[in-house]
Design a protein around this motif. Sequence first.
Motif, short mmCIF file in Angstrom:
data_model
loop_
_atom_site.label_atom_id
_atom_site.label_comp_id
_atom_site.label_asym_id
_atom_site.label_seq_id
_atom_site.Cartn_x
_atom_site.Cartn_y
_atom_site.Cartn_z
N PRO A 178 -5.19 -6.85 5.01
CA PRO A 178 -5.21 -5.82 6.06
C PRO A 178 -5.23 -4.41 5.46
O PRO A 178 -4.82 -4.19 4.33
CB PRO A 178 -3.90 -6.07 6.82
CG PRO A 178 -3.01 -6.73 5.83
CD PRO A 178 -3.90 -7.51 4.91
N PHE A 179 -5.71 -3.48 6.22
CA PHE A 179 -5.70 -2.05 5.88
C PHE A 179 -6.36 -1.73 4.55
O PHE A 179 -5.84 -0.96 3.75
CB PHE A 179 -4.28 -1.48 5.91
CG PHE A 179 -3.58 -1.69 7.21
CD1 PHE A 179 -4.02 -1.08 8.36
CD2 PHE A 179 -2.48 -2.52 7.28
CE1 PHE A 179 -3.37 -1.28 9.57
CE2 PHE A 179 -1.82 -2.73 8.48
CZ PHE A 179 -2.27 -2.12 9.63
N VAL A 180 -7.52 -2.36 4.30
CA VAL A 180 -8.27 -2.05 3.08
C VAL A 180 -8.91 -0.69 3.29
O VAL A 180 -9.47 -0.44 4.35
CB VAL A 180 -9.35 -3.13 2.82
CG1 VAL A 180 -10.26 -2.72 1.69
CG2 VAL A 180 -8.69 -4.45 2.52
N PRO A 181 -8.86 0.24 2.39
CA PRO A 181 -8.39 0.19 1.02
C PRO A 181 -6.97 0.67 0.81
O PRO A 181 -6.54 0.85 -0.33
CB PRO A 181 -9.37 1.10 0.30
CG PRO A 181 -9.67 2.18 1.28
CD PRO A 181 -9.65 1.47 2.62
N VAL A 182 -6.20 0.90 1.89
CA VAL A 182 -4.85 1.47 1.73
C VAL A 182 -3.94 0.53 0.96
O VAL A 182 -3.31 0.94 -0.03
CB VAL A 182 -4.24 1.82 3.11
CG1 VAL A 182 -2.81 2.30 2.97
CG2 VAL A 182 -5.09 2.86 3.82
N PHE A 183 -3.81 -0.73 1.38
CA PHE A 183 -2.90 -1.65 0.70
C PHE A 183 -3.31 -1.92 -0.75
O PHE A 183 -2.44 -1.89 -1.64
CB PHE A 183 -2.77 -2.96 1.47
CG PHE A 183 -1.80 -2.89 2.63
CD1 PHE A 183 -1.08 -1.74 2.91
CD2 PHE A 183 -1.61 -3.99 3.43
CE1 PHE A 183 -0.19 -1.68 3.96
CE2 PHE A 183 -0.72 -3.94 4.50
CZ PHE A 183 -0.01 -2.78 4.76
N PRO A 184 -4.58 -2.18 -1.03
CA PRO A 184 -4.94 -2.36 -2.44
C PRO A 184 -4.68 -1.12 -3.30
O PRO A 184 -4.23 -1.24 -4.43
CB PRO A 184 -6.42 -2.71 -2.40
CG PRO A 184 -6.64 -3.30 -1.05
CD PRO A 184 -5.71 -2.56 -0.15
N LEU A 185 -4.93 0.06 -2.76
CA LEU A 185 -4.65 1.29 -3.53
C LEU A 185 -3.16 1.45 -3.77
O LEU A 185 -2.74 1.84 -4.87
CB LEU A 185 -5.20 2.51 -2.80
CG LEU A 185 -6.70 2.70 -2.87
CD1 LEU A 185 -7.14 3.87 -2.00
CD2 LEU A 185 -7.17 2.88 -4.29
N LEU A 186 -2.35 1.13 -2.77
CA LEU A 186 -0.89 1.17 -2.98
C LEU A 186 -0.47 0.14 -4.03
O LEU A 186 0.41 0.42 -4.85
CB LEU A 186 -0.17 0.90 -1.66
CG LEU A 186 -0.16 2.04 -0.65
CD1 LEU A 186 0.44 1.57 0.67
CD2 LEU A 186 0.58 3.24 -1.19
N GLY A 187 -1.10 -1.02 -3.99
CA GLY A 187 -0.81 -2.04 -5.01
C GLY A 187 -1.13 -1.54 -6.41
O GLY A 187 -0.35 -1.73 -7.34
N VAL A 188 -2.28 -0.89 -6.56
CA VAL A 188 -2.66 -0.33 -7.87
C VAL A 188 -1.64 0.72 -8.30
O VAL A 188 -1.16 0.71 -9.44
CB VAL A 188 -4.08 0.27 -7.82
CG1 VAL A 188 -4.37 1.07 -9.07
CG2 VAL A 188 -5.12 -0.83 -7.65
N LEU A 189 -1.29 1.63 -7.39
CA LEU A 189 -0.35 2.71 -7.74
C LEU A 189 1.02 2.16 -8.15
O LEU A 189 1.60 2.60 -9.15
CB LEU A 189 -0.21 3.68 -6.58
CG LEU A 189 -1.42 4.54 -6.29
CD1 LEU A 189 -1.21 5.36 -5.03
CD2 LEU A 189 -1.71 5.45 -7.47
N PHE A 190 1.54 1.22 -7.38
CA PHE A 190 2.85 0.66 -7.71
C PHE A 190 2.83 -0.13 -9.02
O PHE A 190 3.76 -0.03 -9.83
CB PHE A 190 3.39 -0.21 -6.57
CG PHE A 190 3.83 0.58 -5.37
CD1 PHE A 190 4.62 1.72 -5.50
CD2 PHE A 190 3.46 0.19 -4.10
CE1 PHE A 190 5.03 2.45 -4.40
CE2 PHE A 190 3.87 0.91 -2.99
CZ PHE A 190 4.65 2.05 -3.14
N CYS A 191 1.79 -0.89 -9.23
CA CYS A 191 1.70 -1.67 -10.47
C CYS A 191 1.56 -0.74 -11.68
O CYS A 191 2.20 -0.97 -12.71
CB CYS A 191 0.52 -2.65 -10.41
SG CYS A 191 0.82 -4.06 -9.33
N VAL A 192 0.73 0.28 -11.56
CA VAL A 192 0.58 1.23 -12.67
C VAL A 192 1.90 1.96 -12.93
O VAL A 192 2.28 2.18 -14.09
CB VAL A 192 -0.58 2.22 -12.40
CG1 VAL A 192 -0.57 3.37 -13.38
CG2 VAL A 192 -1.91 1.49 -12.44
N ALA A 193 2.62 2.32 -11.86
CA ALA A 193 3.92 2.97 -12.05
C ALA A 193 4.89 2.06 -12.80
O ALA A 193 5.60 2.52 -13.71
CB ALA A 193 4.51 3.37 -10.70
#
Length: 118
Positions: free
Chosen positions: A50-65
């Motif tokens: 759901p909410f592509v690309p918001v959720f995947p971008l949040l996933g990338v940001l949190f994983c990179v953090a």
Amino acid sequence: MVGGVAMLIDIGSLADLTNIGTLFAFVLVCCGVIVLRRKDPARPRPFRVPFVPVFPLLGVLFCVALMLSLPLETWGRFFIWLAVGLLIYFFYSVRHSKLRSGVDAGPTEDQPPPIIKT
């Protein structure tokens, strides 16, 4: 082999290496969701994000953090391990590629897998 490596290397270092590898895999999956949604919007999807690309971008940001919170030593080991893995992958694939040798490799990307309904 895993037992031998675990016997010789500090368990904390192995845990950090496992963490960075798993987080990197999650980053690749999140980026793949975004790319596939843009390049192949008609592709059959048994599972939708759901909410592509918001959720995947949040996933990338949190994983990179989380990856950035790991020690620099872990980053060095990760890049060495990644390079070794890529070398093994590509050198093996050159000799064992079924597509390159003309052997029928079965279903390809042109034929998407069936959708599994549960």
